[in-house]
Design a protein around this motif. Structure first.
Motif, short mmCIF file in Angstrom:
data_model
loop_
_atom_site.label_atom_id
_atom_site.label_comp_id
_atom_site.label_asym_id
_atom_site.label_seq_id
_atom_site.Cartn_x
_atom_site.Cartn_y
_atom_site.Cartn_z
N HIS A 92 -15.28 136.01 -5.24
CA HIS A 92 -16.68 136.35 -5.50
C HIS A 92 -16.95 137.78 -5.03
CE1 HIS A 92 -18.04 132.31 -6.61
NE2 HIS A 92 -17.25 131.85 -5.64
N GLU A 103 -25.79 130.39 -1.85
CA GLU A 103 -25.54 129.65 -3.08
C GLU A 103 -24.05 129.60 -3.38
OE1 GLU A 103 -26.09 130.23 -7.88
OE2 GLU A 103 -27.59 131.14 -6.54
N TYR A 104 -23.37 130.74 -3.28
CA TYR A 104 -21.93 130.77 -3.55
C TYR A 104 -21.16 129.94 -2.52
CZ TYR A 104 -22.53 134.55 -6.99
OH TYR A 104 -22.88 135.28 -8.10
N ARG A 107 -21.45 126.43 -3.68
CA ARG A 107 -20.69 126.23 -4.92
C ARG A 107 -19.19 126.10 -4.65
NH1 ARG A 107 -23.32 129.47 -9.93
NH2 ARG A 107 -21.28 128.89 -10.79
N MET A 108 -18.70 126.86 -3.69
CA MET A 108 -17.27 126.84 -3.39
C MET A 108 -16.81 125.47 -2.86
SD MET A 108 -17.11 130.60 -1.60
CE MET A 108 -15.75 130.12 -0.55
N LEU A 110 -17.87 122.53 -4.04
CA LEU A 110 -18.03 121.49 -5.05
C LEU A 110 -16.69 121.03 -5.62
CD1 LEU A 110 -21.08 122.97 -6.99
CD2 LEU A 110 -21.08 120.90 -5.58
N ASP A 112 -16.01 120.40 -8.66
CA ASP A 112 -15.81 121.13 -9.91
C ASP A 112 -16.84 122.26 -9.97
OD1 ASP A 112 -15.56 122.10 -12.50
OD2 ASP A 112 -15.31 120.12 -13.40
N GLU A 113 -16.46 123.43 -9.46
CA GLU A 113 -17.42 124.53 -9.36
C GLU A 113 -17.90 124.99 -10.73
OE1 GLU A 113 -17.87 129.05 -7.48
OE2 GLU A 113 -16.10 127.83 -7.02
N ASP A 114 -17.00 124.99 -11.72
CA ASP A 114 -17.39 125.47 -13.04
C ASP A 114 -18.45 124.59 -13.67
OD1 ASP A 114 -15.63 127.58 -12.87
OD2 ASP A 114 -13.99 126.51 -13.86
N GLN A 116 -20.28 121.96 -12.04
CA GLN A 116 -21.38 121.58 -11.14
C GLN A 116 -22.09 122.78 -10.52
OE1 GLN A 116 -18.84 119.26 -8.63
NE2 GLN A 116 -19.39 117.31 -9.62
N GLY A 117 -21.38 123.90 -10.44
CA GLY A 117 -21.92 125.08 -9.76
C GLY A 117 -23.25 125.57 -10.28
N VAL A 120 -26.46 124.41 -8.56
CA VAL A 120 -26.84 124.89 -7.24
C VAL A 120 -27.92 125.97 -7.43
CG1 VAL A 120 -26.07 126.00 -5.11
CG2 VAL A 120 -24.54 124.45 -6.33
#
Length: 328
Positions: A92, A103-104, A107-108, A110, A112-114, A116-117, A120
């Motif tokens: 990032h 936020e990041y 997300r990291m 999760l 499945d970040e792509d 579910q991200g 957030v």
């Protein structure tokens, strides 16, 4: 110099008075704010996943892992958030934005970040996160640090009032000798005043309220994405789940009338204590009270016979400074 201590602090709050303010660091530090922001973002994400209108699915393990982000938040996590903001981390780029960095960070974690991200911080403005996070810090700071300390002082004054209830003393009005009173009665006045001021502070703290209504307080992004959700009811449930009252009407920002009430109540406490400092100083000056010299301490650099009432003077000065900050 890399190892810094209290003597290197810019502010006396973290330097000269660090041993007194240390209990507040859990609520007033930048790391504490990061943690509170993580809590808001995580709990908001979990609340979104409970909606039928969202495709977001988080199983029990994912929920536990996400909540551990703030429940076990430590110095290493704070460092990651700061690096996300200032220099970038784990692919990032630097956000140059403190809330975006949080936020990041979420997300990291999760599964499945792509997929579910993007949920957030969905539909939120930074103020949605910040206003809740600040109140999640102010409320326990008052309730667990300030209120017990004030109550302890009130009780000590009440006990001293009972102990000295029969100690005669000459009262003054307009600075002039007036009629007899007792030292205990004068202390009882302050115990009573402090008790009432404490009640006002507790009531104001109970009234802390938060908003969660998007960029301009209209739920516009929320409604555009999921028009079938009652977002106002959702926001009310969510804010109240954090132990706060819900502020249903706002602009982008929480109007902060609730914080103003807390700060005003705290100023009231400080004013009582400042009056107490002034009276104790006068009682010492008038020889109503004496001071014990501590062996080895210096009362004056040039007048060794002096014992200055420095604790009352320092208290008065710090309370005056605090009240100025509380009205800033």
């Amino acid at each position: 110099m890399t190892d810094r201590g209290p003597l290197d602090a810019v502010s006396p709050l973290d330097g000269r008075y660090a041993r007194y303010t240390e209990p507040l660091s859990e609520y007033a530090s930048e790391a504490a704010l990061m943690c509170a922001r993580v809590r808001v973002e995580v709990e908001y994400l979990l609340a979104l996943s409970d909606l039928d209108a969202t495709p977001l699915a988080l199983d029990a393990d994912a929920r536990t892992d996400l909540r551990s982000l703030y429940e076990s938040f430590d110095a290493d996590d704070a460092d990651v958030v700061k690096r996300l903001e200032t220099e970038g981390y784990d692919g990032h780029a630097a956000t140059n934005h403190d809330v975006k960095a949080v936020e990041y960070f979420v997300r990291m974690a999760l599964p499945d970040e792509d997929e579910q991200g993007p949920w957030v911080h969905f539909g939120l403005t930074s103020e949605d996160v910040n206003n809740l996070a600040h109140r999640l810090l102010v409320k326990p700071a008052v309730e667990t640090v300030l209120v017990p300390a004030i109550r302890e002082l009130r009780d000590a004054l009440a006990a001293a009032a009972r102990e000295h209830r029969d100690v005669p003393m000459l009262a003054r009005t307009h600075g002039q000798p007036a009629t007899p009173t007792t030292y205990g009665k004068e202390l009882a006045v302050y115990a009573s005043r402090l008790g009432r001021a404490l009640g006002r502070l507790e009531a104001a703290t109970d009234g802390l309220s938060g908003k969660l209504a998007g960029a301009s307080g209209t739920y516009a992004a929320h409604h555009a994405a999921c028009p079938d959700v009652d977002w106002r009811a959702f926001a009310e449930r969510f804010v109240e789940s954090l132990g706060l009252e819900h502020a249903p009407l706002s602009t982008q920002v929480n109007p902060c009338d609730d914080l103003a009430a807390v700060f005003d109540a705290l100023r009231g406490v400080n004013n009582v204590l400042r009056d107490l400092d002034l009276d104790m100083w006068l009682y010492i000056s008038d020889r109503y009270l004496g001071q014990e010299a501590v062996e080895g301490e210096t009362g004056s650099s040039t007048m060794p016979h002096k014992v200055n009432p420095i604790d009352f003077e320092n208290s008065e000065g710090n309370l005056t400074k605090a009240n100025a900050d509380l009205t800033f």
